[in-house]
Scaffold this motif. Structure first.
Motif, PDB file in Angstrom:
ATOM      1  N   TRP A  81       0.837  -1.207   0.000  1.00  0.00           N
ATOM      2  CA  TRP A  81       0.000   0.000   0.000  1.00  0.00           C
ATOM      3  C   TRP A  81       0.870   1.255   0.000  1.00  0.00           C
ATOM      4  O   TRP A  81       0.589   2.237  -0.666  1.00  0.00           O
ATOM      5  CB  TRP A  81      -0.900  -0.035   1.249  1.00  0.00           C
ATOM      6  N   THR A 130       3.505   1.822  -1.392  1.00  0.00           N
ATOM      7  CA  THR A 130       4.157   2.186  -2.656  1.00  0.00           C
ATOM      8  C   THR A 130       3.453   3.368  -3.299  1.00  0.00           C
ATOM      9  O   THR A 130       3.900   3.871  -4.315  1.00  0.00           O
ATOM     10  CB  THR A 130       4.175   0.996  -3.641  1.00  0.00           C
ATOM     11  N   ARG A 131       2.349   3.792  -2.725  1.00  0.00           N
ATOM     12  CA  ARG A 131       1.714   5.016  -3.229  1.00  0.00           C
ATOM     13  C   ARG A 131       2.618   6.228  -3.024  1.00  0.00           C
ATOM     14  O   ARG A 131       2.463   7.241  -3.679  1.00  0.00           O
ATOM     15  CB  ARG A 131       0.363   5.242  -2.552  1.00  0.00           C
ATOM     16  N   TYR A 132       3.551   6.153  -2.083  1.00  0.00           N
ATOM     17  CA  TYR A 132       4.463   7.274  -1.855  1.00  0.00           C
ATOM     18  C   TYR A 132       5.706   7.159  -2.719  1.00  0.00           C
ATOM     19  O   TYR A 132       6.223   8.142  -3.224  1.00  0.00           O
ATOM     20  CB  TYR A 132       4.882   7.327  -0.379  1.00  0.00           C
ATOM     21  N   ARG A 137      -2.893   8.702   7.443  1.00  0.00           N
ATOM     22  CA  ARG A 137      -3.492   7.565   6.730  1.00  0.00           C
ATOM     23  C   ARG A 137      -3.346   6.270   7.535  1.00  0.00           C
ATOM     24  O   ARG A 137      -4.271   5.457   7.598  1.00  0.00           O
ATOM     25  CB  ARG A 137      -2.842   7.395   5.354  1.00  0.00           C
TER      26      ARG A 137
END
Lengths: 1085, 520
Positions: B95, B97-99, B139
């Motif tokens: 998850w 890896t969105r950054y 988040r």
């Protein structure tokens, strides 16, 4: 009237299969009016003796058999027709047991055929008949013609007539005709849920998951003859055959006759004559001419004659000779194994002269005849304690002398206790571990059953159906045998092959074998047993006597210690008894100053009085009062119409009219409550098995009723019975107490006169006793003994004595005090020491010890003689690999085989190995102490609590020494603090917790009442260092603090270890110390 | 280099509570009360992780469970599930890896309870490092995870700060590592427990005590690990991060020159897309269990069609047939302009669930068993596309003696269940009534077979009977009477399964009779 004999009965000695006790099976069979019952457990005779006892009582014919199950699953019931056939079965099972690991039996079909002579064999057909089964059935019938049968059970599977017809035909063809059975698993259909639960425990699943692994119905119970006749209406011959088989089996367990082994008797003498010769020979040794100019004291001589006459009359000579033979082995070892007999017959003059005991009959005035009842036709009871480290030698000697076929340890049946029962039953019913743990906890310290109130206490609803079921079933499971284990040391020895009397199996321990029957079974059948037990104190005394000889030139044995030494009794009266056998516990220590023992018999009483029996019977205070003279000695008496007023005087006079010993309680039952000897014997047995079946209550009315009817006070009768119930937990007869008292005296004598010797001896015998090395060392130092730290250049494996000025000795701690070291490696280190190691590198190169060990030695600060403190030593040790001194093993035990020196070792010089200087942080004293504790469990530098004295003063705590000051008023509120040494929550104390805490000045005894405990549970149970605020209570010399509040100081200890005691914790970072066990208390729940 | 370290304290506990919340059928757990996760170890179960309440009861990780229970009376215990913890951590890392694509979960030595993000040159996308940490914290907070975050020039110092700094989020400027680390305990270096212990014994309790020491004496006394960790934390050597690998994606797209409009054309393109995917599927030894076809319409609308399969497949023909069936349904239920309005300019096909296909040998006879299974699966797929997957059901065996509990209907996905072989001695009717139907029966007591019986108003004379087969209740569920079953045949050759409930005499004086099923 139809007749039927059930021949396929599986009891709960087929562990986790059968759902009823053998006794229940037999009782139910008798009630249903069966003609006979055959008990056959899986490859075992473990349950038959219990069945036999019940059958004798119920007068029903019992067939003792076994269900042979081969490794490939062929099952056949085997019933011996005569003694020889029974012997063959025992040997068959023994062979199978010895081939398999503990608890299993490995049989082949051919083995079964080979042992078939004289057996009635009933093959059990598998669910699906197969070619293979038919062939085996035929083979069986060929091997045992006329004695082979095929079992047919009405299984309610829908096709019974067809299947039974098929079986009958198969049986006729094969020559093994059909016989009706019901393949019984439980005595009544109500036990089906229990059988299902057991199956789940066995299969490790829950009932919901078990599915088809559970029984489909409840039909495998004992059925009345009428119903069996109806079910087998088409096959009346099958029923008749069962009766014929029962008739043909003439073997009964009652015909097993016991005979003592012959070995100890020389061929040309009778046993009695040999015993007499040995006794008189021993008597002359015990009373040598130089000390007893007029020979054996007349009183002793008279007693010897009386005892020998009684032994002759009862024909017990071979029993005494057998025990003597074992003891003689121990005595003639090059390094003699110290031993001491106890038990009803052990404190006789004969046993003293034979060397079985060292209790001088002069001193104990125990009458032999009192302990051997002529009426009770049962062998005398002698247990022998040996040094715990050398008992195995004795055991192996017995095996060797009598052979494994004739000597074996008897079994202990491990029963389900409440806690385990609820745990396993709960699991099988699908309760979560939380719930079962909560249920199990309710029995913590309570009895064996689970009343509703306890369930509610645990926060559970007793009306919840699943919990209800779990509790009901668990209560049923309680008392079920779980597995067999070996008895601690009870040996059965026989003249003929023992493996023809009972199957022998492998124990979990290597080189041990044990039989399937336990103590009660052996009693029932009248077999002889000798208990060969291990006792740590004997090891300690052995070592002490050796040291005494080497360092002080005094050659003593248990029997030749100076007797009646006033200083020894004075020491004990001060409760100065740390380390002394049996009287070092807190309860004993508080009794000593009140009892003020002054002679040997006082020690006998001291040993016996602090026991559940006298405490529960409320006998302690009356006895003490009478001793002090504040209460008149009087003997309870019956109404004159019923008997002489002094009928109990004879029984109670030595204990001032208060019954303290088990034998006295028994005598009261006979004399005052008028039990017949048989009933008294029943009471004695009930007492021994009280914990398992609670049958003792059956005697309550008879006992109390019998006494009150004869005019005794009800209160006295009730407390006598209370005492008997207490004995059920830990019976303590006078004869045992006397044997123990001798060891009390011996250890106290040594501690009193040679505290250095005693300290070294007891440290070398650890683990044993009540105290940890730290307290033993501390006690020795308080008695003026110098104790020196373990050091690579001075220590040996054991603690040793080093001479100091004026003839005394200092104790040098041995390497055994350092945790995690291997004895072999350290012995190498000592052997290679020569004139001492000059450096750690030299030590590593020559001693052949691993680097792991060197690091452990460094951590234990054992390099001081090399001018290295623990940090410097560890720093140097870490480098050994890098400079090629040795590629040592990583862990202990990986001993090095390579003794050659590395190439450069001879020229080891600073230049070659020079390296930049690293400044190691200096170790604070507190840290040193903490490290000492971590490595050796004690520190000679300082007491850990001393570092907190300022802190404790701020808390208002006084030292433990101060709290003993006599000017502190009773009931004053004080605060004490210390490390927790011991926590106890004895069953007799109704939830009270006792704690012992220690600071640098001494110890303090804390009492926590249940209410306070409930509020402070966590601290009381877990803290290692605490402060206690409470009321001071003083009675005689004993001081207690009754706790009201606690402060947990455990976290402080960690700061001591981290060396930042004086540095307040950093604010920028989280504290994070690794947890190392600084101190662990001994907890007794 | 800018590395973020995300530490999730009490990860196994949080993970367990989250799983618990998702699956409320498990028994209730009070997270405010002492609660531990236990693992089996030598000498008995030990505590693997514990919540704050348990810690304040004086418990510690590594304690024996039995001891812990004695200390904390109402301890809640569950089994630790290390693989599940690791899997959940991987999911969370994925998850993240969105950054940045460079994400690495902590290994064993790092505690396996957090992950690194390499945000070098990426932080500005999120409004700077501070904003990035704030966003990340927020988040994670929404997932119920209270993370401790640190950003620094090396993974080692970021890890150390996230764990040992008192602030929830720390930003350490490049070049400050040395000062920051010096104050931390040596545990901050991610060393093996043995090394840590020896360092402490030697008096090196803070990293600062090590930094300026000569290296050679330490190299001689410790594994290379020590200096390497120190160098990595200080940025003297590079630390390679073990990146998390996203699962393989099987995905193909086709842009069309001319928009297509017909159902046949769509199916044909889908078939080609599947053909293109086959190579990758064969390479990885997997087949598609679930597919998604996306249709890109000229006007920008995108329609997705999901296809599930009973068994993993690589067969384009099968896939295209299913897509065809699905389209047909859509076309029927929707409006006509779905296909005919604008047309589609692109299609893509993705395998959303892939499953292993075991290699299989051929059979000479096409009708042989394995093929049979495949054909059955194909039938299920087709029925499923038409009727809806959940409407296709089949019976599965349940291990129970009670006939009505011996089977259960469930969704027909996956392989056919294995049924136990029929036992001729214990016949079961072809048709078992949903409820046993009462009957009036004449039979001998206590357990004679039925002579005649009246059922549904008609009287039947029994010509043959077999039984009884006795089945007792499942006592741990209900306390019901025991049943005796008989297979009976009436004069006309009809065969019934009769059941007598209640054992005469032992359980009841008046047993009741039922017809429970019919034989063919």
């Amino acid at each position: 009237m139809p007749c039927y004999a059930e021949l396929a009965v599986t009891t709960n000695f087929s562990f986790l299969r059968g759902g009823s006790h053998p006794q229940e099976m037999v009782a139910a069979a008798a009630e249903l009016g069966l003609a006979a019952i055959g008990i056959a457990d899986r490859n075992s005779f473990a349950g038959v003796v219990r069945a036999y006892g019940e059958a004798r009582k119920r007068k029903i014919k019992l067939l003792a058999g076994t269900r042979l199950v081969t490794a490939d699953g062929f099952e056949v019931l085997a019933y011996p027709t005569d003694r020889a056939a029974y012997g063959r079965l025992c040997r068959l099972l023994t062979a199978g047991n010895l081939k398999a690991k503990k608890g299993e039996c490995c049989l082949g079909f051919d083995d079964v055929l080979a042992a078939s002579e004289g057996q009635m064999l009933i093959a059990l057909p598998p669910d699906r008949l197969s070619r293979d089964f038919t062939e085996r059935l035929e083979a069986l019938a060929r091997a045992a013609p006329g004695r082979s049968f095929l079992a047919g059970a009405h299984r309610y599977r829908g096709d019974e007539p067809r299947r039974l017809g098929l079986l009958a035909e198969l049986g006729d063809r094969a020559g093994a005709p059909l016989v009706a059975v019901n393949d019984v698993l439980y005595h009544a259909p109500e036990r089906r849920p229990l059988a299902d639960v057991l199956a789940c425990i066995r299969e490790k699943c829950t009932v919901a998951e078990a599915g088809l692994r559970l029984a489909i119905h409840a039909e495998r119970h004992l059925k009345p003859p009428g119903e069996m006749a109806r079910l087998f209406a088409d096959f009346p011959q099958a029923i008749a055959r069962g009766l014929q088989i029962a008739d043909a089996c003439r073997f009964s367990l009652g015909t097993l006759r016991y005979e003592y082994p012959d070995e100890p008797v020389p061929p040309d003498k009778t046993p009695q004559q040999h015993l007499q010769d040995l006794t008189w020979e021993g008597a002359h040794k015990r009373y040598p001419k130089d000390k007893y100019p007029e020979g054996i004291p007349a009183d002793v001589e008279r007693r010897l004659k009386e005892e020998l006459a009684l032994i002759a009359k009862l024909d017990y000579a071979r029993y005494f000779l057998t025990v003597h033979d074992i003891v003689a082995f121990a005595r003639r070892q090059e390094k003699e194994i110290l031993c001491q007999g106890r038990g009803s017959a052990a404190n006789s003059a004969v046993c003293y002269c034979l060397g079985i005991t060292s209790v001088n009959p002069d001193k104990s005035n125990l009458l032999f005849a009192r302990f051997i009842s002529e009426k009770r036709d049962e062998p005398p009871d002698i247990d022998v304690d040996f040094e715990h480290e050398r008992r195995e030698e004795v055991i192996q000697y017995i095996y060797e002398r009598y052979g494994r076929a004739r000597a074996a340890i008897c079994a202990t049946v491990i029963h389900y206790r409440a806690r385990r029962a609820i745990g396993e039953v709960g699991k099988a019913l699908g309760l979560t571990p939380d719930v079962t743990a909560a249920l199990a906890k309710t029995v913590w310290g309570h009895g064996e059953d689970l009343p509703d109130s306890h369930i509610r206490q645990a926060g559970l609803d007793p009306d919840n159906p699943v919990i209800r079921q779990a509790v009901t079933l668990a209560n049923e499971v309680v008392g079920f045998p779980r597995h067999l284990s070996q008895h601690v040391g009870g040996f059965v020895l026989t003249r003929e092959r023992l493996d023809e009397t009972v199957p022998i199996g492998n124990a979990a321990m290597e080189k041990r074998t044990f039989i399937e029957w336990d103590k009660d079974d052996i009693d029932t059948l009248g077999l002889m047993k000798v208990d060969v037990l291990a006792l740590g104190m004997l090891s300690c005394l052995r070592r002490g006597l050796d040291l005494l000889k080497i360092h002080y030139g005094e050659d003593r044995s248990l029997a030749t210690l100076p007797q009646d030494d006033k200083t020894v009794y004075a020491m004990l009266s001060r409760a100065d008894s740390v380390g002394v056998f049996q009287v070092e516990s807190r309860a004993q220590m508080s009794m000593l100053p009140r009892l003020k023992p002054a002679c040997f018999y006082d020690l006998v009483i001291e040993v016996a009085i602090v026991r559940p029996g006298p405490i529960q019977g409320d006998m302690v205070h009356p006895y003490l009062k009478r001793r002090e003279g504040s209460e008149k000695v009087h003997y309870p008496s019956p109404d004159p119409a019923h008997g002489p007023a002094d009928e109990l005087k004879e029984v109670l006079k030595r204990t001032l009219g208060v019954p303290l010993f088990q034998e006295q309680a028994m005598q009261i039952a006979i004399t005052a409550a008028q039990f017949t000897p048989d009933e008294a014997d029943g009471l004695r047995r009930a007492m021994a098995t009280f914990r398992h079946n609670g049958s003792i209550h059956l005697f309550r009315d008879q006992f109390i009723g019998g006494m009150t009817r004869r005019g005794y006070e009800r209160k006295f009768a009730e407390s006598c019975f209370g005492q008997i119930e207490g004995f059920g937990e830990y019976g303590f007869p006078e004869s045992h107490a006397a044997s123990f008292a001798l060891l009390v005296y011996a250890s106290a004598w040594m501690k009193c006169h040679y505290p250095d010797v005693f300290c070294a001896a007891i440290l070398n015998s650890q683990p044993m006793g009540f105290y940890q090395p730290a307290q033993l060392v501390r006690d020795a130092r308080q008695h003026g003994v110098e104790v020196r730290e373990a050091d690579v250049n001075f220590s040996e494996w054991d603690c040793t004595l080093e001479p100091v000025a004026d003839g005394a000795h200092a104790v040098r701690l041995g390497f055994r005090q350092i945790q995690g070291l291997s004895e072999d490696e350290l012995k190498k280190l000592v052997a290679g020491r020569g004139n001492g190691y000059a450096s750690i590198e030299r030590l590593a190169a020559t001693a052949g010890v691993s680097r792991f060990t060197i690091e452990r030695l460094a951590e234990a600060d054992a390099f001081r003689s090399l001018k290295l403190d623990r940090r410097a030593a560890l720093w140097a040790a870490r480098r050994l690999d890098a400079i090629g001194i040795r590629k040592g093993g990583q862990r202990k035990g990986s001993s090095a085989t390579d003794h050659s020196l590395p190439l450069l070792a001879h020229h080891m010089s600073d230049e070659l190995f020079s390296e930049p200087e690293v400044a190691l942080p200096v170790m604070q004293l507190g840290e040193q102490v903490a490290e000492d504790y971590a490595a050796t469990g004690l520190s000679l530098k300082e007491h850990p609590v001393s570092f907190f004295r300022n802190h404790l003063e701020r808390l208002g705590a006084i030292s433990n020494k101060e709290h003993c000051r006599e000017d502190l008023p009773q009931d004053s509120l004080i605060t004490v603090a210390g490390l927790v040494l011991i926590r106890q929550r004895p069953g007799t104390a109704k939830g009270v917790v006792f704690m012992t805490i220690e600071d640098e000045t001494g110890i303090a005894n804390i009492i926590v009442w249940p209410k306070i405990f409930a509020r402070n549970r966590r601290i009381v149970m877990t803290s290692r260092f605490l402060a206690v605020r409470g009321r001071l209570q003083r009675a005689d010399l004993v001081i207690h603090v009754v706790a009201e509040n606690f402060i947990d100081l455990t976290a402080e200890l960690r700061r001591l270890r981290d060396g930042d005691l004086l540095v307040p914790g950093d604010t920028g970072t989280q504290a994070c110390g690794p947890d190392l066990p600084l101190l662990k208390s001994r907890d007794f729940h | 280099m800018r590395i973020v370290s995300v530490w999730l304290p009490r990860w196994p506990i949080l993970r367990f509570l989250a799983a618990q919340a998702r699956n409320p059928s498990r028994e209730p757990l009070d997270p405010e009360r002492p609660f531990v996760l236990a693992v089996d170890a030598a000498g008995g179960a030990r505590i693997a992780a514990l919540n704050e309440a348990a810690e304040s009861e004086g418990l510690e990780a590594g304690d024996l469970l039995a001891d812990a229970r004695a200390k904390a009376e109402t301890l809640q215990v569950h089994a630790a599930d290390r693989p599940a913890d690791d899997a959940a951590l991987r999911r969370l890392a994925l998850w993240a890896t969105r950054y940045t694509p460079v994400v690495a979960p902590f290994g064993e030595e790092g505690g396996a309870d957090g992950f690194f993000l390499d945000v070098t040159g990426a932080a500005h996308l999120f409004g700077g490092e501070e904003a990035l940490l704030a966003d990340l914290a927020e988040r994670l907070g929404r997932f119920g995870l209270l993370a401790r975050l640190a950003i620094a020039g090396t993974a080692g110092s970021a890890w150390a700060l996230s764990r040992f700094h008192s602030a929830r989020a720390v930003i350490l400027a490049c070049g400050q590592e040395r000062e920051a680390l010096a104050r931390l305990p040596i545990e901050a270096l991610r060393l093996a427990p043995d090394t840590r212990r020896t360092l402490r014994r030697l008096g090196f309790k803070r990293v600062g005590a090590l930094i300026d020491q000569p290296r050679a004496p330490f190299a001689a006394r410790f594994e290379a690990e020590l200096l390497q960790r120190l160098d990595q934390a200080l940025g003297r050597v590079r630390e390679p991060l073990l990146l998390i690998a996203p699962p393989p994606i099987y995905h193909r797209r086709r842009h069309l020159l001319e928009p297509i409009v017909t159902q046949e054309a769509i199916v044909a393109v889908a078939s080609r897309l599947m053909q293109d995917l086959v190579d990758a599927l064969v390479r990885d030894g997997v087949g598609a269990r679930s597919l998604r076809l996306r249709l890109y319409r000229l006007d920008g609308e995108v329609t997705a069609i999901d296809v599930g399969l009973a068994l993993p497949t690589r067969n384009p023909a099968h896939v295209s047939r299913l897509i065809g069936l699905k389209l047909e349904r859509i076309v029927q239920s929707f409006d006509a302009d779905f296909a005919y309005g604008f047309g589609f300019e692109a299609l893509d096909l993705a395998v959303t669930v892939a499953e292993r296909i075991e290699p299989r040998q051929l059979e000479m006879d096409a009708a042989a068993g394995a093929i049979e299974e495949e054909r059955c699966a194909a039938l299920l797929d087709s029925l499923g596309q038409r009727l809806g997957a959940r409407r296709v059901r089949r019976l599965q065996p349940v291990a129970s003696h009670l006939p009505e509990r011996a089977e259960i209907g469930s969704a027909a996905a996956g392989r056919a269940p294995a049924w136990p072989a029929a036992d001729e001695t214990r016949p079961r009717p072809l048709f078992l009534f949903p409820r046993a139907e009462p009957a009036e029966v004449t039979a001998l007591v206590p357990e004679g077979p039925p002579r005649r019986f009246r059922w549904r108003g008609a009287m039947h004379d029994v010509a043959h009977a077999q039984g009884p087969e006795r089945i007792a209740c499942e006592w741990w569920r209900h306390d019901q009477p025991t049943r005796d079953y008989y297979l009976v045949e009436d004069g006309e050759g009809r065969r019934f399964w009769l059941c007598r409930e209640g054992l005469y005499g032992r359980e009841t004086a008046e047993p009741r009779w039922f017809v429970h099923g019919l034989f063919a």
